[in-house]
Design an enzyme around this catalytic site. Structure first.
Site, mmCIF file in Angstrom:
data_model
loop_
_atom_site.group_PDB
_atom_site.id
_atom_site.type_symbol
_atom_site.label_atom_id
_atom_site.label_comp_id
_atom_site.label_asym_id
_atom_site.label_seq_id
_atom_site.Cartn_x
_atom_site.Cartn_y
_atom_site.Cartn_z
ATOM 1 N N CYS A 135 0.819 -1.211 0.000
ATOM 2 C CA CYS A 135 0.000 0.000 0.000
ATOM 3 C C CYS A 135 0.854 1.263 0.000
ATOM 4 O O CYS A 135 2.044 1.223 0.311
ATOM 5 C CB CYS A 135 -0.965 0.001 1.183
ATOM 6 S SG CYS A 135 -0.210 0.261 2.793
ATOM 7 N N CYS A 136 0.218 2.377 -0.382
ATOM 8 C CA CYS A 136 0.863 3.689 -0.414
ATOM 9 C C CYS A 136 1.989 3.687 -1.455
ATOM 10 O O CYS A 136 1.763 3.411 -2.616
ATOM 11 C CB CYS A 136 1.362 4.043 0.984
ATOM 12 S SG CYS A 136 1.780 5.785 1.218
ATOM 13 N N ILE A 137 3.239 3.918 -1.057
ATOM 14 C CA ILE A 137 4.360 3.929 -1.986
ATOM 15 C C ILE A 137 4.912 2.530 -2.248
ATOM 16 O O ILE A 137 5.612 2.293 -3.238
ATOM 17 C CB ILE A 137 5.487 4.868 -1.472
ATOM 18 C CG1 ILE A 137 6.602 5.054 -2.506
ATOM 19 C CG2 ILE A 137 6.055 4.335 -0.155
ATOM 20 C CD1 ILE A 137 6.193 5.716 -3.780
ATOM 21 N N PRO A 139 3.775 -0.212 -3.519
ATOM 22 C CA PRO A 139 3.569 -0.892 -4.809
ATOM 23 C C PRO A 139 4.704 -0.698 -5.808
ATOM 24 O O PRO A 139 4.850 -1.512 -6.728
ATOM 25 C CB PRO A 139 2.259 -0.266 -5.317
ATOM 26 C CG PRO A 139 1.496 0.043 -4.076
ATOM 27 C CD PRO A 139 2.554 0.535 -3.123
ATOM 28 N N CYS A 197 -3.062 -0.447 -2.978
ATOM 29 C CA CYS A 197 -3.947 0.701 -2.796
ATOM 30 C C CYS A 197 -3.102 1.937 -2.503
ATOM 31 O O CYS A 197 -1.920 1.834 -2.152
ATOM 32 C CB CYS A 197 -4.967 0.466 -1.689
ATOM 33 S SG CYS A 197 -4.268 0.276 -0.043
#
Length: 224
Positions: A135-137, A139, A197
């Site tokens: 999630c966030c950065i 990915p 996400c």
């Protein structure tokens, strides 16, 4: 039987480690799902330590494993001991520690390298066809390691709500598909068993991110 989920942390604090609200929300939702959680972090030095009041680097030195133990309430293991056979899925919360400690994304962008133990963990879970939740950065780690995968870091249109939208374009430049999603939404790459996400890539209220982490965790658990 309880699902066994490994959570990989990158320190403690949004600007130089794991994002605390994301990490805590993930742990709450995993607990609610009845999952058995084991936390890990690499036993390495921070790229740098940031004064979170001023938002500026300091001369202080800190260890990623030791700082991550603050979130884990002391119950954490060296990432080099992670054995994919002992877990059903792995989740990596966001925070600048992903871009600074788990990889060199902060300084090299799409040309970054991924910390060796993190790369091994992602490849091992992927090869074992076990779910990965990023999630966030975080990915961007999958985009770097799993060519052609599908991820979301939120939106690819930069604005006040989405200040880090340039990340989505870098993902595309790496040959991966970016899927725009709003806060509260996730993307599932079924082929790669990859759930992603945007979380705090969006300037959203904390309660909306908390709820998004619930959707995110549920999707990871569902893939097990």
């Amino acid at each position: 039987m309880a699902k066994r989920v490994a959570v990989v942390l990158s320190g403690c604090g949004v600007y130089d480690g794991s994002e605390i609200h994301e990490s805590s929300a993930i742990l709450v939702h995993l607990s609610r799902a009845g999952a058995k959680v084991q936390m890990f972090a690499p036993n390495i030095d921070h790229m740098h330590v940031v004064n979170h009041v001023e938002g500026k680097p300091t001369e202080e030195k800190r260890n990623v494993l030791e700082e991550s133990a603050r979130i884990a309430r002391g119950d954490i293991s060296d990432l080099k001991t992670l054995n994919v056979a002992d877990h059903d899925a792995v989740i990596i919360p966001g925070g600048f520690g992903v871009a600074k400690n788990l990889s060199s994304w902060a300084t090299q962008g799409k040309d970054c390298t991924v910390q060796s133990e993190v790369e091994t963990a992602i490849k091992s879970f992927h090869s074992a066809k076990k779910p990965l939740g990023l999630c966030c950065i975080s990915p961007v780690l999958a985009a770097k390691i799993l060519p052609g995968c599908e991820v979301t870091v939120g939106s690819d249109k930069e604005c006040e709500k989405w200040p880090y939208a340039g990340t989505a374009n870098a993902v595309k430049e790496m040959g991966c598909r970016h899927v725009n999603k709003n806060v509260g939404e996730i993307h599932v790459d079924a082929k790669n068993k990859l759930v992603t996400c945007g979380a705090f890539m969006c300037n959203a209220p904390i309660h909306e991110i908390f709820d998004e982490m619930g959707v995110f965790v549920s999707a990871v658990i569902k893939l097990i």
